[in-house]
Design an enzyme around this catalytic site. Structure first.
Site, PDB file in Angstrom:
ATOM      1  N   LYS A 191       0.877  -1.176   0.000  1.00  0.00           N
ATOM      2  CA  LYS A 191       0.000   0.000   0.000  1.00  0.00           C
ATOM      3  C   LYS A 191       0.908   1.218   0.000  1.00  0.00           C
ATOM      4  CE  LYS A 191      -4.104   1.926   0.176  1.00  0.00           C
ATOM      5  NZ  LYS A 191      -5.184   1.757  -0.825  1.00  0.00           N
ATOM      6  N   ASP A 247      -1.656 -12.849   4.694  1.00  0.00           N
ATOM      7  CA  ASP A 247      -2.679 -13.614   5.405  1.00  0.00           C
ATOM      8  C   ASP A 247      -4.013 -13.493   4.670  1.00  0.00           C
ATOM      9  OD1 ASP A 247      -4.088 -14.978   7.347  1.00  0.00           O
ATOM     10  OD2 ASP A 247      -4.051 -13.357   8.820  1.00  0.00           O
TER      11      ASP A 247
HETATM   12 MG   LIG Z   1      -9.499   1.160  -2.182  1.00  0.00          MG
HETATM   13 MG   LIG Z   2      -5.315 -16.653   7.629  1.00  0.00          MG
END
Ligand SMILES: [Mg+2]
Ligand SMILES: [Mg+2]
Lengths: 356, 356
Positions: A191, A247
């Site tokens: 990000k 994850d």
């Molecule tokens: Mg967005």
């Molecule tokens: Mg997981």
């Protein structure tokens, strides 16, 4: 050659599925002339019951001495009332840390024979789906500083996402090495338009890419990546990302295959050492009933042969055997559909052995 | 009654789609006897070109004086070479902050007439899909402390995820209030098994739920939520979550509808003030060609009537008109399929007006 494998059967269906994986490994050993030696070890709920702690020191020591670890599953209702830091699942965090397993490898594969179970429309996954999520496993916000403080909006709690250059570089190398053996494309997810740690991540991944001129590197923001997995998952080969983003994406990618109960995983350390385990859990509701699907653990054993022992022919043999058993219509209850042949855990294992 | 609306046309297709939304609002005003007054304001790339900054102070001041803000889209290639903090997109962050817009509301709707575009299998979304993601918009890791430091693994960068009780409580109230007007279910998404900030989040949401005995509250971890959106999105009514998790889930949920170009959004402050805008971007490639789909902006105007002005009958009228136009087979190029009637931006707007 001789290979030492630490076996952690664990809880629930763990022992049953590990037994079938061992059965398959023994078949491979015979056919290809290897020797696999097994050291059974306690971890998880069974270790709490027998040793008073989920991850006894002797288990850690024995794992370190082995060439690789094969794990079934840990946890179950029986231990659900224990406080968080005493739970069986803590054994996994402990093993990752003690064994330096910084790279989690999660292939998301669509099995032709199980394509019907895929939640995506047929045209989106036409021709198959075969991607790998490489997740950094020992850094980031799951292991950062955390705490509480007072603010103008009342008591607050915080967690720190942090990545250092070396942490990013080693996982990037894992991802690029893997891409070189696959379709030579790496998608790095971050990000970076907002986060400082993501900007460092992107810079180090981009630097690392210079050593892999044959590999195409692409960057995606995490929100876009979560969309692209649904819209067009076939665009991906190797996805590399940090702990929390990995994850989320590895679970989403698994679900997209529709066969999460079939999927293996590996957690790798520097060098060739690794711990291999199915993505699914311990399923205490069907434990001991010969109903569990052993394929994910068998495929985890295949990953062990490929990544830790460098035995790719042997790994191929297992993976092809699993596909052949599915193609012939054999199904454990979790993946059973009308017209197929229902089999139990043991028979499923034996069928795979027969195809090797 | 008289309502003051700040209009930010913005860049690319922004002006065209805002014009059609105004056209629809004027039709509603006539039919239902309201008066909508518009104040056109500059923000984004056009503000950079004309005023030298993406968010002039006079725009902020005028927005604060208005009852609500309707925004088209900002940004485009033209300004892509500017440094990050000078880009048109910064105007959105500035508006959120200056106007105290802490709650982002993103409905994910499957339009019957466009069900074919959904990437999920028909049986998964049978009977429709209608959920709302309520995302905290001014806190969490996107606004936390960030920086760099030295570590044993080399230079590192960090970002702090932090939530205070009051921040969580106000967004939880928004979510529960919304659930009361919908299907009375709230799913709170966090990572409370690992993060301290998530444990605070979960505690405050659970406390807030006590004031809403009719609403069912459920907690999901973010990795599981990302999976459940693909596996069974119909289980959701209102999803409430923090800034980064909401960024990921709202985009994933939009993609699952298959009609991301049709989706509206709202960003709400305390009280009834809000800023309304389509989820899609400024699409500079088709700007000024009468090709843009105005539906997302028209539906954003409907949200404005519902949430800020409390005009739900009028909002229903717009939403039903949009559905009627789709049902009659009219399509802008982005959603065109064989056998439908191709229309431009202006005609699409006029068709909606005709249905009101
Ligand atoms: Mg967005
Ligand atoms: Mg997981």
């Amino acid at each position: 050659m001789k290979y030492n494998i630490a076996l952690i059967h664990g809880d629930g269906i763990g022992p049953e599925v590990v037994n079938e994986a061992v059965h398959v490994l023994d078949t491979v050993a015979k056919k290809f002339g290897h020797e696999f030696c097994y050291t059974p070890l306690l971890a998880g709920g069974c270790a709490i019951d027998q040793k008073g702690e989920c991850l006894p020191q002797e288990t850690i020591d024995a794992c370190k001495k082995a060439d690789a670890v094969l794990l079934g599953a840990v946890g179950g209702w029986k231990w659900d009332t224990l406080p968080g830091d005493k739970r069986p699942e803590r054994a996994l965090l402990g093993l990752r840390k003690e064994l330096g397993l910084f790279a989690n490898i999660r292939p998301a594969l669509l099995f032709d024979a199980l394509a019907e179970a895929c939640p995506l429309k047929a045209e989106i996954v036409e021709g198959g789906l075969d991607l790998v999520v490489v997740r950094e496993l020992t850094g980031g916000i799951y292991f950062g500083e955390r705490g509480t403080k007072e603010t103008s909006m009342g008591p607050a709690a915080y967690d720190v996402e942090q990545y250092a250059e070396e942490e990013v570089r080693r996982i990037a190398v894992t991802a690029f090495d893997m891409a070189m053996k696959r379709n030579k494309k790496v998608t790095s997810v971050d990000k970076a338009n907002v986060l400082e740690s993501s900007r460092l991540w992107r810079r180090v991944v981009t630097e690392t890419a210079k050593n892999y001129p044959e590999v195409t590197l692409e960057h995606l923001y995490i929100d876009n990546a979560a969309m692209q997995l649904v819209r067009n998952p076939k665009q991906f080969d190797v996805i590399v990302t940090g702990n929390i983003f990995g994850d989320i994406l590895s679970d989403e990618a698994s679900m997209i295959t529709g066969s999460i109960g079939m999927l293996p995983s590996a957690s790798l350390a520097a060098g060739n050492f690794g711990m291999y385990e199915p993505v699914h859990g311990s399923a205490p509701d069907i434990a001991g009933q010969d109903k569990a699907n052993p394929m994910a653990t068998i495929l985890s054993a295949a990953m062990m042969l490929r990544y830790t022992f460098g035995l790719s022919k042997e790994a191929d043999a297992i993976e092809n055997a699993v596909k052949a058993v599915l193609a012939k219509g054999y199904r454990t209850p979790d993946i059973y559909t009308e017209g197929m042949t229902l089999v139990g855990t043991k028979e499923a294992g034996s069928l795979v052995c027969a195809e090797i």
